[in-house]
Design an enzyme around this catalytic site. Structure first.
Site, PDB file in Angstrom:
ATOM      1  N   GLY A   9      -1.342  20.428  -0.745  1.00 54.81           N
ATOM      2  CA  GLY A   9      -0.464  21.073  -1.733  1.00 54.81           C
ATOM      3  C   GLY A   9       0.888  20.388  -1.827  1.00 54.81           C
ATOM      4  O   GLY A   9       1.927  21.043  -1.787  1.00 54.81           O
ATOM      5  N   ALA A  10       0.858  19.049  -1.970  1.00 57.44           N
ATOM      6  CA  ALA A  10       2.129  18.305  -1.942  1.00 57.44           C
ATOM      7  C   ALA A  10       2.551  17.793  -3.314  1.00 57.44           C
ATOM      8  O   ALA A  10       3.453  16.968  -3.417  1.00 57.44           O
ATOM      9  CB  ALA A  10       2.025  17.157  -0.949  1.00 57.44           C
ATOM     10  N   ARG A  12       3.907  19.625  -5.595  1.00 57.61           N
ATOM     11  CA  ARG A  12       5.111  20.357  -6.036  1.00 57.61           C
ATOM     12  C   ARG A  12       5.776  21.037  -4.832  1.00 57.61           C
ATOM     13  O   ARG A  12       5.217  21.077  -3.746  1.00 57.61           O
ATOM     14  CB  ARG A  12       4.713  21.460  -7.041  1.00 57.61           C
ATOM     15  CG  ARG A  12       4.109  20.942  -8.301  1.00 57.61           C
ATOM     16  CD  ARG A  12       3.788  22.049  -9.277  1.00 57.61           C
ATOM     17  NE  ARG A  12       2.551  22.749  -8.961  1.00 57.61           N
ATOM     18  CZ  ARG A  12       2.468  24.062  -8.713  1.00 57.61           C
ATOM     19  NH1 ARG A  12       3.541  24.809  -8.750  1.00 57.61           N
ATOM     20  NH2 ARG A  12       1.306  24.617  -8.452  1.00 57.61           N
ATOM     21  N   ASP A  61      -9.909  21.149  -3.607  1.00 59.72           N
ATOM     22  CA  ASP A  61      -9.630  22.539  -3.271  1.00 59.72           C
ATOM     23  C   ASP A  61      -9.727  22.702  -1.750  1.00 59.72           C
ATOM     24  O   ASP A  61     -10.795  22.482  -1.172  1.00 59.72           O
ATOM     25  CB  ASP A  61     -10.673  23.421  -3.984  1.00 59.72           C
ATOM     26  CG  ASP A  61     -10.497  24.895  -3.694  1.00 59.72           C
ATOM     27  OD1 ASP A  61      -9.613  25.257  -2.890  1.00 59.72           O
ATOM     28  OD2 ASP A  61     -11.265  25.683  -4.276  1.00 59.72           O
ATOM     29  N   VAL A  62      -8.623  23.108  -1.108  1.00 61.19           N
ATOM     30  CA  VAL A  62      -8.646  23.230   0.362  1.00 61.19           C
ATOM     31  C   VAL A  62      -9.609  24.313   0.856  1.00 61.19           C
ATOM     32  O   VAL A  62      -9.981  24.312   2.031  1.00 61.19           O
ATOM     33  CB  VAL A  62      -7.254  23.531   0.985  1.00 61.19           C
ATOM     34  CG1 VAL A  62      -6.370  22.314   1.015  1.00 61.19           C
ATOM     35  CG2 VAL A  62      -6.582  24.723   0.352  1.00 61.19           C
ATOM     36  N   ASN A  88      -0.115  23.135   4.030  1.00 63.50           N
ATOM     37  CA  ASN A  88       0.944  23.735   3.206  1.00 63.50           C
ATOM     38  C   ASN A  88       0.410  24.426   1.951  1.00 63.50           C
ATOM     39  O   ASN A  88       1.050  25.350   1.445  1.00 63.50           O
ATOM     40  CB  ASN A  88       1.931  22.618   2.809  1.00 63.50           C
ATOM     41  CG  ASN A  88       2.870  23.042   1.700  1.00 63.50           C
ATOM     42  OD1 ASN A  88       3.867  23.709   1.943  1.00 63.50           O
ATOM     43  ND2 ASN A  88       2.534  22.677   0.456  1.00 63.50           N
ATOM     44  N   TYR A 153      -1.479  38.219   0.796  1.00 64.43           N
ATOM     45  CA  TYR A 153      -0.673  37.049   1.188  1.00 64.43           C
ATOM     46  C   TYR A 153      -0.184  37.182   2.636  1.00 64.43           C
ATOM     47  O   TYR A 153      -0.300  36.243   3.429  1.00 64.43           O
ATOM     48  CB  TYR A 153       0.503  36.921   0.222  1.00 64.43           C
ATOM     49  CG  TYR A 153       1.391  35.722   0.440  1.00 64.43           C
ATOM     50  CD1 TYR A 153       1.010  34.451   0.024  1.00 64.43           C
ATOM     51  CD2 TYR A 153       2.643  35.856   1.047  1.00 64.43           C
ATOM     52  CE1 TYR A 153       1.839  33.345   0.210  1.00 64.43           C
ATOM     53  CE2 TYR A 153       3.471  34.771   1.236  1.00 64.43           C
ATOM     54  CZ  TYR A 153       3.066  33.522   0.815  1.00 64.43           C
ATOM     55  OH  TYR A 153       3.896  32.433   1.007  1.00 64.43           O
ATOM     56  N   ALA A 155      -1.439  39.003   5.004  1.00 63.73           N
ATOM     57  CA  ALA A 155      -2.586  38.918   5.923  1.00 63.73           C
ATOM     58  C   ALA A 155      -2.961  37.447   6.150  1.00 63.73           C
ATOM     59  O   ALA A 155      -3.232  37.025   7.285  1.00 63.73           O
ATOM     60  CB  ALA A 155      -3.782  39.688   5.358  1.00 63.73           C
ATOM     61  N   LYS A 157      -1.017  34.859   5.912  1.00 64.59           N
ATOM     62  CA  LYS A 157       0.052  34.159   6.649  1.00 64.59           C
ATOM     63  C   LYS A 157       0.111  34.617   8.112  1.00 64.59           C
ATOM     64  O   LYS A 157       0.481  33.849   8.996  1.00 64.59           O
ATOM     65  CB  LYS A 157       1.400  34.364   5.944  1.00 64.59           C
ATOM     66  CG  LYS A 157       1.461  33.719   4.554  1.00 64.59           C
ATOM     67  CD  LYS A 157       1.315  32.212   4.640  1.00 64.59           C
ATOM     68  CE  LYS A 157       1.388  31.525   3.300  1.00 64.59           C
ATOM     69  NZ  LYS A 157       1.272  30.065   3.407  1.00 64.59           N
ATOM     70  N   ILE A 186      12.268  30.519  -0.498  1.00 59.29           N
ATOM     71  CA  ILE A 186      12.602  29.126  -0.800  1.00 59.29           C
ATOM     72  C   ILE A 186      12.463  28.911  -2.318  1.00 59.29           C
ATOM     73  O   ILE A 186      11.518  29.419  -2.937  1.00 59.29           O
ATOM     74  CB  ILE A 186      11.651  28.160  -0.052  1.00 59.29           C
ATOM     75  CG1 ILE A 186      11.596  28.489   1.461  1.00 59.29           C
ATOM     76  CG2 ILE A 186      12.051  26.708  -0.294  1.00 59.29           C
ATOM     77  CD1 ILE A 186      12.865  28.301   2.252  1.00 59.29           C
TER      78      ILE A 186
HETATM   79  P1  NAP Z   1       4.098  25.939  -5.104  1.00 59.63           P
HETATM   80  O1  NAP Z   1       5.383  25.373  -5.594  1.00 59.63           O
HETATM   81  O2  NAP Z   1       3.416  26.989  -5.898  1.00 59.63           O
HETATM   82  O3  NAP Z   1       3.079  24.716  -4.810  1.00 59.63           O
HETATM   83  C1  NAP Z   1       1.799  24.994  -4.324  1.00 59.63           C
HETATM   84  C2  NAP Z   1       1.085  23.706  -4.005  1.00 59.63           C
HETATM   85  O4  NAP Z   1      -0.214  24.029  -3.463  1.00 59.63           O
HETATM   86  C3  NAP Z   1       0.806  22.836  -5.212  1.00 59.63           C
HETATM   87  O5  NAP Z   1       0.876  21.478  -4.810  1.00 59.63           O
HETATM   88  C4  NAP Z   1      -0.618  23.191  -5.601  1.00 59.63           C
HETATM   89  O6  NAP Z   1      -1.302  22.165  -6.342  1.00 59.63           O
HETATM   90  C5  NAP Z   1      -1.227  23.372  -4.232  1.00 59.63           C
HETATM   91  N1  NAP Z   1      -2.448  24.188  -4.198  1.00 59.63           N
HETATM   92  C6  NAP Z   1      -2.616  25.473  -4.633  1.00 59.63           C
HETATM   93  N2  NAP Z   1      -3.881  25.881  -4.423  1.00 59.63           N
HETATM   94  C7  NAP Z   1      -4.544  24.848  -3.838  1.00 59.63           C
HETATM   95  C8  NAP Z   1      -5.871  24.628  -3.394  1.00 59.63           C
HETATM   96  N3  NAP Z   1      -6.811  25.586  -3.484  1.00 59.63           N
HETATM   97  N4  NAP Z   1      -6.202  23.423  -2.871  1.00 59.63           N
HETATM   98  C9  NAP Z   1      -5.273  22.439  -2.753  1.00 59.63           C
HETATM   99  N5  NAP Z   1      -3.984  22.583  -3.152  1.00 59.63           N
HETATM  100  C10 NAP Z   1      -3.626  23.765  -3.688  1.00 59.63           C
HETATM  101  O7  NAP Z   1       4.286  26.589  -3.646  1.00 59.63           O
HETATM  102  P2  NAP Z   1       5.514  26.468  -2.605  1.00 59.63           P
HETATM  103  O8  NAP Z   1       6.500  27.535  -2.906  1.00 59.63           O
HETATM  104  O9  NAP Z   1       5.944  25.058  -2.492  1.00 59.63           O
HETATM  105  O10 NAP Z   1       4.759  26.920  -1.273  1.00 59.63           O
HETATM  106  C11 NAP Z   1       4.204  25.987  -0.350  1.00 59.63           C
HETATM  107  C12 NAP Z   1       3.739  26.744   0.876  1.00 59.63           C
HETATM  108  O11 NAP Z   1       4.852  27.423   1.466  1.00 59.63           O
HETATM  109  C13 NAP Z   1       2.704  27.828   0.584  1.00 59.63           C
HETATM  110  O12 NAP Z   1       1.774  27.898   1.635  1.00 59.63           O
HETATM  111  C14 NAP Z   1       3.532  29.095   0.533  1.00 59.63           C
HETATM  112  O13 NAP Z   1       2.777  30.225   0.824  1.00 59.63           O
HETATM  113  C15 NAP Z   1       4.561  28.798   1.613  1.00 59.63           C
HETATM  114  N6  NAP Z   1       5.780  29.580   1.504  1.00 59.63           N
HETATM  115  C16 NAP Z   1       6.553  29.510   0.391  1.00 59.63           C
HETATM  116  C17 NAP Z   1       7.718  30.276   0.333  1.00 59.63           C
HETATM  117  C18 NAP Z   1       8.628  30.235  -0.859  1.00 59.63           C
HETATM  118  O14 NAP Z   1       9.589  31.037  -0.888  1.00 59.63           O
HETATM  119  N7  NAP Z   1       8.420  29.376  -1.837  1.00 59.63           N
HETATM  120  C19 NAP Z   1       8.067  31.114   1.404  1.00 59.63           C
HETATM  121  C20 NAP Z   1       7.241  31.161   2.522  1.00 59.63           C
HETATM  122  C21 NAP Z   1       6.094  30.377   2.569  1.00 59.63           C
HETATM  123  P3  NAP Z   1      -1.179  22.051  -7.972  1.00 59.63           P
HETATM  124  O15 NAP Z   1       0.217  21.489  -8.245  1.00 59.63           O
HETATM  125  O16 NAP Z   1      -2.242  21.117  -8.358  1.00 59.63           O
HETATM  126  O17 NAP Z   1      -1.327  23.438  -8.507  1.00 59.63           O
END
Ligand code: NAP
Length: 245
Positions: A9-10, A12, A61-62, A88, A153, A155, A157, A186
């Site tokens: 998931g890198a 974005r 797809d992970v 991630n 979500y 559960a 995490k 974030i």
């Molecule tokens: P994001 O901006 O929505 O980006 C999600 C990334 O995951 C994208 O690269 C997406 O790919 C990829 N992805 C989604 N489903 C996937 C799948 N089935 N297989 C492979 N890749 C997949 O999310 P983020 O905010 O950066 O979050 C990253 C991580 O941090 C997540 O695990 C999230 O739960 C965790 N987190 C985030 C926050 C926050 O406040 N943002 C807080 C705590 C934890 P595409 O671009 O192709 O869709």
């Protein structure tokens, strides 16, 4: 020889920033993503500009075992090793428990938790062989404390924290560490769905009085991935401006 990192998931958000940090440290960087080709191509370009030794994009797809197998096989064939795995990739499907569909529960747990399980399992073989590895799971403050509207979500995490501790115990003697990072709020696409009023409300409840940036999480990941962090395993590092205290 350059080290190799796989960041799921890198394309974005936080994952992209993590990939950029490893690029600055001259890693071979493997960027995985689900479907956003344009974002992934941009992430690849930025990683090259930051100085990555090499960059590979992998669309998959992970939560799909075959896709993960294909990915790990491809990376091992190309670089001969996987030094760091950052689990991630994550999604949300928020809703109150009484209205949450089993499909929304399953899709979140499959991506966020089963995906990390599949990838961790698959990298274990090359990491054991090379007697070196770092696995870092991106959990969340809500995996520790829970959150109304996020039963699925939180559960997933919380499950990641159990996965982290159990695999850390299994792999410690092989010089493979497994740790979790638990971000708070974030600024990414995931949190951009919140209104300004909702964000103000949340910011007021954070001791630091602000949301974090993807770079804050990337710093923590880089620290745990460092060779010198070899005696830190099974830990959950909060990156949350004090939210989880
Ligand atoms: P994001 O901006 O929505 O980006 C999600 C990334 O995951 C994208 O690269 C997406 O790919 C990829 N992805 C989604 N489903 C996937 C799948 N089935 N297989 C492979 N890749 C997949 O999310 P983020 O905010 O950066 O979050 C990253 C991580 O941090 C997540 O695990 C999230 O739960 C965790 N987190 C985030 C926050 C926050 O406040 N943002 C807080 C705590 C934890 P595409 O671009 O192709 O869709």
């Amino acid at each position: 020889m350059a080290r190799t990192v796989v960041v799921t998931g890198a394309s974005r958000g936080i994952g992209r920033e993590i990939a950029l940090s490893f690029s600055e440290n001259k890693y071979n960087v493997v960027i995985t993503y689900a479907g956003n080709d344009a974002a992934a191509a941009e992430a690849e370009q930025l990683c090259r500009e930051k100085g990555a030794e090499d960059v590979v994009l992998f669309k998959g797809d992970v939560s799909d075992e075959k896709s993960c197998e294909e990915l790990v096989q491809k990376v091992v064939e190309k670089y001969g090793r996987i030094d760091v795995l950052v689990n991630n990739a994550g999604i949300t499907r928020d809703g109150l428990l009484m209205r949450m569909s089993p499909e929304d529960f399953d899709s979140v747990v499959s991506t966020n938790l089963k995906g990390a399980f599949l990838m961790s399992k698959l990298v274990t073989k090359p990491m054991m062989k090379q007697r070196y590895g770092r696995i870092i799971n991106i959990s969340s403050v809500v995996g520790v404390h829970g959150n109304a509207g996020q039963a699925n979500y939180s559960a997933s995490k919380a499950g990641l924290i159990g996965l982290t501790k159990s695999s850390a115990k299994e792999l410690a003697s092989r010089n493979i560490t497994v740790n979790a990072v638990a971000p708070g709020m974030i600024e990414t696409d995931m949190t951009n769905v919140l209104s300004d009023a909702q964000k103000d409300n949340i910011n007021n409840s954070i001791p630091a009085k602000r949301m974090g940036e993807p770079g804050d999480v990337a710093n923590a990941v880089l620290f745990l991935a460092d060779e010198k962090s070899s005696y830190i395993t099974g830990q959950v590092l909060g990156v949350d401006g004090g939210m989880g205290m």
